[in-house]
Design a protein around this motif. Structure first.
Motif, PDB file in Angstrom:
ATOM      1  N   VAL A 206       0.765  -1.263   0.051  1.00  0.00           N
ATOM      2  CA  VAL A 206       0.065   0.044   0.064  1.00  0.00           C
ATOM      3  C   VAL A 206       0.969   1.038   0.030  1.00  0.00           C
ATOM      4  CG1 VAL A 206      -0.418   0.129   2.564  1.00  0.00           C
ATOM      5  CG2 VAL A 206      -2.249   1.143   1.030  1.00  0.00           C
ATOM      6  N   THR A 207       0.539   2.304  -0.591  1.00  0.00           N
ATOM      7  CA  THR A 207       1.105   3.380  -0.884  1.00  0.00           C
ATOM      8  C   THR A 207       0.826   4.454  -0.180  1.00  0.00           C
ATOM      9  OG1 THR A 207      -0.236   4.503  -2.502  1.00  0.00           O
ATOM     10  CG2 THR A 207       1.584   3.097  -3.343  1.00  0.00           C
ATOM     11  N   GLU A 208       1.726   5.614   0.396  1.00  0.00           N
ATOM     12  CA  GLU A 208       1.405   6.504   1.301  1.00  0.00           C
ATOM     13  C   GLU A 208       0.208   7.623   0.933  1.00  0.00           C
ATOM     14  OE1 GLU A 208       2.807   8.902   4.665  1.00  0.00           O
ATOM     15  OE2 GLU A 208       3.979   7.299   3.767  1.00  0.00           O
ATOM     16  N   PRO A 209       0.084   7.779  -0.506  1.00  0.00           N
ATOM     17  CA  PRO A 209      -1.374   8.676  -0.640  1.00  0.00           C
ATOM     18  C   PRO A 209      -2.496   7.744  -0.322  1.00  0.00           C
ATOM     19  CG  PRO A 209       0.395   8.893  -2.502  1.00  0.00           C
ATOM     20  CD  PRO A 209       0.889   7.792  -1.579  1.00  0.00           C
ATOM     21  N   VAL A 210      -2.421   6.528  -0.674  1.00  0.00           N
ATOM     22  CA  VAL A 210      -3.670   5.584  -0.592  1.00  0.00           C
ATOM     23  C   VAL A 210      -3.898   5.460   1.084  1.00  0.00           C
ATOM     24  CG1 VAL A 210      -4.594   3.066  -0.605  1.00  0.00           C
ATOM     25  CG2 VAL A 210      -3.533   4.500  -2.664  1.00  0.00           C
ATOM     26  N   LEU A 211      -2.817   5.299   2.032  1.00  0.00           N
ATOM     27  CA  LEU A 211      -3.191   5.297   3.156  1.00  0.00           C
ATOM     28  C   LEU A 211      -3.729   6.441   3.695  1.00  0.00           C
ATOM     29  CD1 LEU A 211       0.137   3.578   4.422  1.00  0.00           C
ATOM     30  CD2 LEU A 211      -2.051   2.553   4.571  1.00  0.00           C
ATOM     31  N   ASN A 212      -3.163   7.557   3.145  1.00  0.00           N
ATOM     32  CA  ASN A 212      -3.911   8.902   3.811  1.00  0.00           C
ATOM     33  C   ASN A 212      -5.421   8.925   3.256  1.00  0.00           C
ATOM     34  OD1 ASN A 212      -1.791   9.983   4.981  1.00  0.00           O
ATOM     35  ND2 ASN A 212      -0.797  10.738   2.942  1.00  0.00           N
ATOM     36  N   LEU A 215      -7.247   6.808   5.580  1.00  0.00           N
ATOM     37  CA  LEU A 215      -7.712   7.305   6.978  1.00  0.00           C
ATOM     38  C   LEU A 215      -8.808   8.487   6.806  1.00  0.00           C
ATOM     39  CD1 LEU A 215      -3.939   7.837   8.052  1.00  0.00           C
ATOM     40  CD2 LEU A 215      -5.542   6.571   9.167  1.00  0.00           C
ATOM     41  N   ASP A 216      -9.045   9.058   5.659  1.00  0.00           N
ATOM     42  CA  ASP A 216     -10.058  10.071   5.652  1.00  0.00           C
ATOM     43  C   ASP A 216     -11.032   9.608   5.790  1.00  0.00           C
ATOM     44  OD1 ASP A 216      -8.005  12.351   5.456  1.00  0.00           O
ATOM     45  OD2 ASP A 216      -8.056  12.343   3.397  1.00  0.00           O
ATOM     46  N   LYS A 217     -11.413   8.423   4.979  1.00  0.00           N
ATOM     47  CA  LYS A 217     -12.623   7.862   4.387  1.00  0.00           C
ATOM     48  C   LYS A 217     -12.823   6.965   6.015  1.00  0.00           C
ATOM     49  CE  LYS A 217     -12.439   7.138  -0.147  1.00  0.00           C
ATOM     50  NZ  LYS A 217     -13.951   8.156  -0.268  1.00  0.00           N
ATOM     51  N   ILE A 223     -15.243   5.216  11.895  1.00  0.00           N
ATOM     52  CA  ILE A 223     -14.546   4.049  12.482  1.00  0.00           C
ATOM     53  C   ILE A 223     -13.297   4.457  13.388  1.00  0.00           C
ATOM     54  CG2 ILE A 223     -13.153   2.077  11.689  1.00  0.00           C
ATOM     55  CD1 ILE A 223     -16.304   2.142  10.921  1.00  0.00           C
ATOM     56  N   ILE A 224     -12.440   5.461  12.914  1.00  0.00           N
ATOM     57  CA  ILE A 224     -11.459   6.056  13.822  1.00  0.00           C
ATOM     58  C   ILE A 224     -11.851   7.307  14.075  1.00  0.00           C
ATOM     59  CG2 ILE A 224      -9.803   4.508  12.809  1.00  0.00           C
ATOM     60  CD1 ILE A 224      -8.721   6.876  11.198  1.00  0.00           C
ATOM     61  N   ASN A 225     -11.022   7.936  15.521  1.00  0.00           N
ATOM     62  CA  ASN A 225     -11.237   9.092  15.667  1.00  0.00           C
ATOM     63  C   ASN A 225     -10.198  10.072  15.503  1.00  0.00           C
ATOM     64  OD1 ASN A 225      -9.202   8.609  17.704  1.00  0.00           O
ATOM     65  ND2 ASN A 225     -10.657   7.984  19.119  1.00  0.00           N
ATOM     66  N   ASP A 226     -10.177  11.381  15.739  1.00  0.00           N
ATOM     67  CA  ASP A 226      -9.183  12.521  15.164  1.00  0.00           C
ATOM     68  C   ASP A 226      -7.728  11.848  16.001  1.00  0.00           C
ATOM     69  OD1 ASP A 226     -10.543  14.466  13.613  1.00  0.00           O
ATOM     70  OD2 ASP A 226     -11.606  14.764  15.649  1.00  0.00           O
ATOM     71  N   GLU A 227      -7.563  11.470  17.211  1.00  0.00           N
ATOM     72  CA  GLU A 227      -6.480  11.079  17.735  1.00  0.00           C
ATOM     73  C   GLU A 227      -6.010   9.716  17.080  1.00  0.00           C
ATOM     74  OE1 GLU A 227      -4.872   9.540  22.030  1.00  0.00           O
ATOM     75  OE2 GLU A 227      -6.731  10.363  22.026  1.00  0.00           O
ATOM     76  N   ILE A 260     -12.292  -2.461   3.798  1.00  0.00           N
ATOM     77  CA  ILE A 260     -12.266  -3.347   2.584  1.00  0.00           C
ATOM     78  C   ILE A 260     -12.892  -2.717   1.318  1.00  0.00           C
ATOM     79  CG2 ILE A 260     -13.130  -5.409   1.358  1.00  0.00           C
ATOM     80  CD1 ILE A 260     -12.546  -6.944   3.946  1.00  0.00           C
ATOM     81  N   ALA A 261     -14.057  -1.892   1.777  1.00  0.00           N
ATOM     82  CA  ALA A 261     -14.690  -1.246   0.553  1.00  0.00           C
ATOM     83  C   ALA A 261     -14.320   0.019   0.223  1.00  0.00           C
ATOM     84  CB  ALA A 261     -16.240  -0.827   1.129  1.00  0.00           C
ATOM     85  N   ALA A 262     -13.440   0.560   1.322  1.00  0.00           N
ATOM     86  CA  ALA A 262     -12.591   1.872   0.996  1.00  0.00           C
ATOM     87  C   ALA A 262     -11.483   1.670   0.019  1.00  0.00           C
ATOM     88  CB  ALA A 262     -12.344   2.552   2.213  1.00  0.00           C
TER      89      ALA A 262
END
Length: 277
Positions: A206-212, A215-217, A223-227, A260-262
Motif C-alpha cells: 500500500v502506498t502513502e497517498p492511498v493510506l492517507n 484514513l480520511d474515509k 471508524i477511527i477518531n481524530d486522535e 475493505i470497501a474503501a
C-alpha cells in the motif's frame, strides 16, 4: 422548426387569443416576450421567497445493481423527480451492464429541492457520499446519487432514504438482490479475518497517498477518531499501514468491511491483487 417564421406561440388570456412571435428558438426552449403577467403569480412568488416556503416535489427512488466484478457488489441509488422516465435511466444503466431492481411504489416519496438526504442500508455497508442536497435533474446523463458497497453476502437488504433536517424516513424498502451469489472461500471468511490473511501484503504494497485517503474515509465513517488518525499520520509508511489495518481489524467486522470497501474505491488494483472480494 428553428427556421424563423415556421413556429409561433399562442398566448391565451381573458381578452382572447394572440399569436406571439418567438424571439429565440433553441433545441429545448422557445423565448417569447409576454407583456402582461398575472399579478397574483408575481406576488405569490415574492411571498414564497420572503417567508421561505418550500414545497415538496413528487420523487422516485431507483435502484440498480452493478454487474459483478473483482470488488464488492455496488448498489446505485438514484433520487429523481417523478417525471423522469424510468426507461431513460434504465437504458443508460443497461449500457453499463447494471440491473434494475424493482421495488413497490418506486415513486411513493416526496423530496424537497435543496434539502439534505442520506441513505442507510442494513446489513450495514459502506455508502458514499454520506449525504447530498437534492436537486432537479433532467438528463441526458444520470449519475447515481449514492453508491452502496455491499460488503456482506446477504441477498436481502433494507434501504432507507432519510431527510437529514427532520431525521425522517421518506422511503424505506426491503430489497431482494439478484442471486444466488456465488461465494468463494475468501468471501465466506469474516471481514476482520480476511484483513488478517492479507496483512503482510497490505503493509508491503500500500502506498502513502492511498493510506492517507483510507484514513480520511475511516474518519468520515466514524471508524477511527481524530486522535487515532493523527497518530497514524505521524508514522512512516510501513508503520502507518500496520496501524491502519491492525486498528481497524481489532474493531470488528463492520469496521473491517468499511476498510475493505474503501480500499476497493481508492486503489482497485491493490484490492484485486489482495483478492479481498
Amino acid at each position: 422548426l428553428k427556421i424563423r417564421g415556421l413556429l409561433s406561440v399562442v398566448h391565451i388570456t381573458d381578452d382572447g387569443l394572440s399569436i406571439l412571435e418567438p424571439l429565440e428558438i433553441t433545441d429545448t426552449h422557445v423565448v417569447v416576450k409576454v407583456p402582461h403577467l398575472s399579478a397574483f403569480g408575481l406576488v405569490w412568488d415574492f411571498i414564497q421567497r420572503f417567508i421561505n416556503i418550500t414545497l415538496p416535489v413528487e420523487g422516485q427512488v431507483l435502484l440498480f445493481l452493478r454487474p459483478p466484478d473483482e470488488g464488492p457488489r455496488i448498489l446505485d441509488v438514484f433520487l429523481l423527480q417523478e417525471n423522469i422516465p424510468l426507461s431513460e435511466v434504465n437504458l443508460l444503466r443497461l449500457n453499463k451492464g447494471a440491473k434494475y431492481i424493482r421495488t413497490s411504489s418506486d415513486s411513493d416519496c416526496k423530496l424537497y429541492i435543496g434539502q439534505s438526504y442520506s441513505v442507510h442500508c442494513e446489513p450495514e455497508d459502506y455508502i458514499q457520499p454520506v449525504r447530498v442536497n437534492f436537486r432537479s435533474k433532467y438528463g441526458p446523463n444520470f449519475h447515481p446519487t449514492f453508491e452502496v458497497f455491499l460488503t456482506s453476502n446477504s441477498n436481502t437488504v433494507t434501504v432507507t432514504v432519510v431527510q437529514d433536517q427532520e431525521k425522517t424516513e421518506v422511503w424505506k424498502r426491503n430489497v431482494n438482490l439478484p442471486g444466488p451469489r456465488r461465494e468463494t472461500a475468501q468471501s465466506s471468511v469474516p471481514a476482520e479475518d480476511r484483513l488478517l490473511l492479507v496483512r503482510i501484503k497490505f503493509i508491503d504494497r500500500v502506498t502513502e497517498p492511498v493510506l492517507n485517503q483510507l484514513l480520511d474515509k475511516l474518519l468520515e465513517r466514524g471508524i477511527i477518531n481524530d486522535e487515532e488518525m493523527q497518530s497514524a499520520r505521524a508514522k512512516i509508511r510501513a508503520d502507518k499501514a500496520r496501524d491502519v489495518i491492525d486498528t481497524v481489524r481489532k474493531k470488528g467486522a463492520k469496521a473491517s468491511s468499511v476498510l475493505i470497501a474503501a480500499l476497493c474505491e481508492v486503489d482497485p488494483c491493490l484490492f484485486r491483487e489482495l483478492r479481498l472480494r
